[in-house]
Scaffold this motif. Structure first.
Motif, PDB file in Angstrom:
ATOM      1  N   VAL A 148       0.810  -1.343   0.039  1.00  0.00           N
ATOM      2  CA  VAL A 148      -0.112   0.018   0.060  1.00  0.00           C
ATOM      3  C   VAL A 148       0.868   1.297   0.020  1.00  0.00           C
ATOM      4  CG1 VAL A 148      -1.946   1.247   1.320  1.00  0.00           C
ATOM      5  CG2 VAL A 148      -1.975  -1.234   1.185  1.00  0.00           C
ATOM      6  N   ARG A 149       1.980   1.301   0.574  1.00  0.00           N
ATOM      7  CA  ARG A 149       2.770   2.506   0.725  1.00  0.00           C
ATOM      8  C   ARG A 149       3.344   2.995  -0.543  1.00  0.00           C
ATOM      9  NH1 ARG A 149       8.002   1.603  -0.448  1.00  0.00           N
ATOM     10  NH2 ARG A 149       9.008  -0.570  -0.163  1.00  0.00           N
ATOM     11  N   ILE A 150       3.436   2.233  -1.671  1.00  0.00           N
ATOM     12  CA  ILE A 150       3.661   2.418  -3.011  1.00  0.00           C
ATOM     13  C   ILE A 150       2.622   3.536  -3.496  1.00  0.00           C
ATOM     14  CG2 ILE A 150       3.953   1.838  -5.352  1.00  0.00           C
ATOM     15  CD1 ILE A 150       4.903  -1.019  -4.076  1.00  0.00           C
ATOM     16  N   TRP A 151       1.477   3.438  -3.382  1.00  0.00           N
ATOM     17  CA  TRP A 151       0.334   4.296  -4.028  1.00  0.00           C
ATOM     18  C   TRP A 151      -0.267   5.233  -2.633  1.00  0.00           C
ATOM     19  CZ3 TRP A 151      -0.189  -1.148  -4.431  1.00  0.00           C
ATOM     20  CH2 TRP A 151      -0.004  -1.325  -5.635  1.00  0.00           C
ATOM     21  N   SER A 152       0.088   5.089  -1.400  1.00  0.00           N
ATOM     22  CA  SER A 152      -0.359   6.104  -0.334  1.00  0.00           C
ATOM     23  C   SER A 152       0.267   5.787   1.019  1.00  0.00           C
ATOM     24  CB  SER A 152      -1.914   6.124  -0.251  1.00  0.00           C
ATOM     25  OG  SER A 152      -2.370   6.779   0.819  1.00  0.00           O
ATOM     26  N   VAL A 153       1.093   6.605   1.540  1.00  0.00           N
ATOM     27  CA  VAL A 153       1.753   6.438   2.711  1.00  0.00           C
ATOM     28  C   VAL A 153       0.793   6.707   3.804  1.00  0.00           C
ATOM     29  CG1 VAL A 153       3.602   7.366   4.311  1.00  0.00           C
ATOM     30  CG2 VAL A 153       4.174   6.877   2.029  1.00  0.00           C
ATOM     31  N   PRO A 154      -0.194   7.887   3.783  1.00  0.00           N
ATOM     32  CA  PRO A 154      -1.119   7.978   4.710  1.00  0.00           C
ATOM     33  C   PRO A 154      -2.134   6.624   4.872  1.00  0.00           C
ATOM     34  CG  PRO A 154      -0.790   9.777   3.116  1.00  0.00           C
ATOM     35  CD  PRO A 154      -0.248   8.888   2.805  1.00  0.00           C
ATOM     36  N   ALA A 155      -2.510   6.297   3.644  1.00  0.00           N
ATOM     37  CA  ALA A 155      -3.180   4.788   3.746  1.00  0.00           C
ATOM     38  C   ALA A 155      -2.476   3.787   4.720  1.00  0.00           C
ATOM     39  CB  ALA A 155      -3.646   4.491   2.449  1.00  0.00           C
ATOM     40  N   ALA A 156      -1.297   3.639   4.409  1.00  0.00           N
ATOM     41  CA  ALA A 156      -0.398   2.588   5.158  1.00  0.00           C
ATOM     42  C   ALA A 156      -0.183   2.882   6.510  1.00  0.00           C
ATOM     43  CB  ALA A 156       1.164   2.484   4.297  1.00  0.00           C
ATOM     44  N   VAL A 157      -0.283   4.092   6.928  1.00  0.00           N
ATOM     45  CA  VAL A 157      -0.063   4.463   8.371  1.00  0.00           C
ATOM     46  C   VAL A 157      -1.403   4.148   8.705  1.00  0.00           C
ATOM     47  CG1 VAL A 157       0.211   6.509   9.766  1.00  0.00           C
ATOM     48  CG2 VAL A 157       1.709   6.141   7.990  1.00  0.00           C
ATOM     49  N   GLY A 158      -2.523   4.579   8.189  1.00  0.00           N
ATOM     50  CA  GLY A 158      -3.865   4.247   8.790  1.00  0.00           C
ATOM     51  C   GLY A 158      -4.127   2.801   8.990  1.00  0.00           C
ATOM     52  N   MET A 159      -3.567   1.879   8.023  1.00  0.00           N
ATOM     53  CA  MET A 159      -3.851   0.431   8.171  1.00  0.00           C
ATOM     54  C   MET A 159      -2.983  -0.100   9.277  1.00  0.00           C
ATOM     55  SD  MET A 159      -3.329  -0.982   4.310  1.00  0.00           S
ATOM     56  CE  MET A 159      -3.472  -2.553   4.678  1.00  0.00           C
ATOM     57  N   CYS A 160      -1.738   0.530   9.682  1.00  0.00           N
ATOM     58  CA  CYS A 160      -1.036   0.268  10.962  1.00  0.00           C
ATOM     59  C   CYS A 160      -1.640   0.777  12.140  1.00  0.00           C
ATOM     60  CB  CYS A 160       0.397   0.813  10.786  1.00  0.00           C
ATOM     61  SG  CYS A 160       1.393   0.062   9.814  1.00  0.00           S
ATOM     62  N   VAL A 161      -2.334   1.818  12.141  1.00  0.00           N
ATOM     63  CA  VAL A 161      -3.128   2.346  13.130  1.00  0.00           C
ATOM     64  C   VAL A 161      -4.186   1.333  13.530  1.00  0.00           C
ATOM     65  CG1 VAL A 161      -4.794   4.018  14.092  1.00  0.00           C
ATOM     66  CG2 VAL A 161      -2.461   4.666  13.063  1.00  0.00           C
ATOM     67  N   VAL A 162      -4.909   0.902  12.615  1.00  0.00           N
ATOM     68  CA  VAL A 162      -6.190  -0.244  12.723  1.00  0.00           C
ATOM     69  C   VAL A 162      -5.415  -1.421  13.213  1.00  0.00           C
ATOM     70  CG1 VAL A 162      -7.665  -1.498  11.234  1.00  0.00           C
ATOM     71  CG2 VAL A 162      -7.508   0.843  10.823  1.00  0.00           C
ATOM     72  N   ALA A 163      -4.483  -1.841  12.527  1.00  0.00           N
ATOM     73  CA  ALA A 163      -3.797  -2.908  13.270  1.00  0.00           C
ATOM     74  C   ALA A 163      -3.394  -3.136  14.686  1.00  0.00           C
ATOM     75  CB  ALA A 163      -2.628  -3.576  12.439  1.00  0.00           C
ATOM     76  N   MET A 164      -2.934  -1.816  14.990  1.00  0.00           N
ATOM     77  CA  MET A 164      -2.693  -1.725  16.434  1.00  0.00           C
ATOM     78  C   MET A 164      -4.029  -1.528  17.473  1.00  0.00           C
ATOM     79  SD  MET A 164       0.628   1.099  16.377  1.00  0.00           S
ATOM     80  CE  MET A 164      -0.612   2.336  16.946  1.00  0.00           C
ATOM     81  N   VAL A 165      -5.122  -1.006  16.879  1.00  0.00           N
ATOM     82  CA  VAL A 165      -6.151  -0.940  17.906  1.00  0.00           C
ATOM     83  C   VAL A 165      -7.067  -2.238  17.732  1.00  0.00           C
ATOM     84  CG1 VAL A 165      -8.345  -0.089  17.911  1.00  0.00           C
ATOM     85  CG2 VAL A 165      -6.489   1.422  17.158  1.00  0.00           C
ATOM     86  N   ILE A 166      -6.879  -3.301  16.831  1.00  0.00           N
ATOM     87  CA  ILE A 166      -7.738  -4.498  16.780  1.00  0.00           C
ATOM     88  C   ILE A 166      -7.534  -5.438  18.033  1.00  0.00           C
ATOM     89  CG2 ILE A 166      -7.917  -6.637  15.761  1.00  0.00           C
ATOM     90  CD1 ILE A 166      -7.812  -5.097  12.997  1.00  0.00           C
ATOM     91  N   PRO A 167      -6.210  -5.480  18.446  1.00  0.00           N
ATOM     92  CA  PRO A 167      -6.334  -6.692  19.680  1.00  0.00           C
ATOM     93  C   PRO A 167      -6.615  -6.061  20.959  1.00  0.00           C
ATOM     94  CG  PRO A 167      -4.029  -6.429  18.237  1.00  0.00           C
ATOM     95  CD  PRO A 167      -4.779  -5.503  17.788  1.00  0.00           C
ATOM     96  N   PRO A 168      -6.216  -4.860  21.568  1.00  0.00           N
ATOM     97  CA  PRO A 168      -6.955  -4.634  22.534  1.00  0.00           C
ATOM     98  C   PRO A 168      -8.521  -4.375  22.474  1.00  0.00           C
ATOM     99  CG  PRO A 168      -5.357  -2.873  21.986  1.00  0.00           C
ATOM    100  CD  PRO A 168      -5.507  -3.807  20.863  1.00  0.00           C
ATOM    101  N   VAL A 169      -9.198  -4.028  21.334  1.00  0.00           N
ATOM    102  CA  VAL A 169     -10.578  -3.977  21.285  1.00  0.00           C
ATOM    103  C   VAL A 169     -11.120  -5.481  21.650  1.00  0.00           C
ATOM    104  CG1 VAL A 169     -12.480  -3.527  19.763  1.00  0.00           C
ATOM    105  CG2 VAL A 169     -10.565  -1.902  20.210  1.00  0.00           C
ATOM    106  N   ALA A 170     -10.380  -6.355  20.583  1.00  0.00           N
ATOM    107  CA  ALA A 170     -10.791  -8.030  20.796  1.00  0.00           C
ATOM    108  C   ALA A 170     -10.775  -8.266  22.052  1.00  0.00           C
ATOM    109  CB  ALA A 170      -9.841  -8.478  19.681  1.00  0.00           C
TER     110      ALA A 170
END
Length: 69
Positions: free
Chosen positions: A11-33
Protein backbone atom coordinates in the motif's frame (compact mmCIF):
# COMPACT_ATOMS: atom_id res chain seq x y z
CA UNK A 1 0.35 -9.03 11.16
CA UNK A 2 -1.01 -9.17 7.63
CA UNK A 3 -2.10 -5.53 7.82
CA UNK A 4 1.43 -4.42 8.70
CA UNK A 5 2.98 -6.46 5.89
CA UNK A 6 0.45 -5.28 3.32
CA UNK A 7 0.69 -1.68 4.51
CA UNK A 8 4.43 -1.36 4.09
CA UNK A 9 4.96 -3.94 1.35
CA UNK A 10 2.19 -2.94 -1.03
CA UNK A 11 0.00 0.00 0.00
CA UNK A 12 2.85 2.46 0.71
CA UNK A 13 3.67 2.46 -3.00
CA UNK A 14 0.37 4.25 -3.70
CA UNK A 15 -0.35 6.03 -0.41
CA UNK A 16 1.80 6.45 2.70
CA UNK A 17 -1.11 7.92 4.73
CA UNK A 18 -3.21 4.85 3.89
CA UNK A 19 -0.35 2.59 5.02
CA UNK A 20 -0.08 4.50 8.30
CA UNK A 21 -3.86 4.22 8.72
CA UNK A 22 -3.68 0.46 8.19
CA UNK A 23 -0.99 0.22 10.88
CA UNK A 24 -3.14 2.22 13.30
CA UNK A 25 -6.06 -0.12 12.65
CA UNK A 26 -3.76 -3.12 13.17
CA UNK A 27 -2.65 -1.67 16.53
CA UNK A 28 -6.22 -1.06 17.71
CA UNK A 29 -7.67 -4.48 16.83
CA UNK A 30 -5.97 -6.61 19.58
CA UNK A 31 -6.95 -4.44 22.59
CA UNK A 32 -10.52 -4.04 21.34
CA UNK A 33 -10.78 -7.79 20.73
CA UNK A 34 -9.52 -8.52 24.26
CA UNK A 35 -12.01 -6.08 25.80
CA UNK A 36 -14.92 -7.53 23.84
CA UNK A 37 -13.91 -11.15 24.50
CA UNK A 38 -13.54 -10.60 28.26
CA UNK A 39 -16.76 -8.65 28.70
CA UNK A 40 -19.07 -9.99 31.36
CA UNK A 41 -22.82 -9.68 31.22
CA UNK A 42 -24.82 -8.00 33.98
CA UNK A 43 -26.02 -11.42 35.20
CA UNK A 44 -22.53 -12.99 35.27
CA UNK A 45 -21.59 -13.14 38.94
CA UNK A 46 -18.24 -14.87 38.52
CA UNK A 47 -16.86 -13.32 41.71
CA UNK A 48 -19.41 -15.29 43.76
CA UNK A 49 -18.23 -18.65 42.47
CA UNK A 50 -16.56 -20.81 45.15
CA UNK A 51 -12.82 -21.25 44.74
CA UNK A 52 -12.80 -24.87 45.88
CA UNK A 53 -10.78 -24.16 49.01
CA UNK A 54 -13.28 -24.54 51.90
CA UNK A 55 -11.27 -22.41 54.33
CA UNK A 56 -10.87 -19.59 51.81
CA UNK A 57 -14.53 -19.78 50.78
CA UNK A 58 -15.60 -19.65 54.43
CA UNK A 59 -13.37 -16.64 55.04
CA UNK A 60 -14.76 -14.79 52.00
CA UNK A 61 -18.33 -15.65 52.97
CA UNK A 62 -17.65 -14.22 56.42
CA UNK A 63 -16.13 -11.07 54.90
CA UNK A 64 -19.15 -10.67 52.61
CA UNK A 65 -21.54 -11.14 55.54
CA UNK A 66 -23.09 -14.29 54.12
CA UNK A 67 -22.53 -16.43 57.21
CA UNK A 68 -22.61 -15.25 60.76
CA UNK A 69 -21.01 -17.15 63.63
Amino acid sequence: MALFVLAWGVVRIWSVPAAVGMCVVAMVIPPVAAIVANRRGPDDRWWDAPSGDPKSDEWWDEMDGKRRR
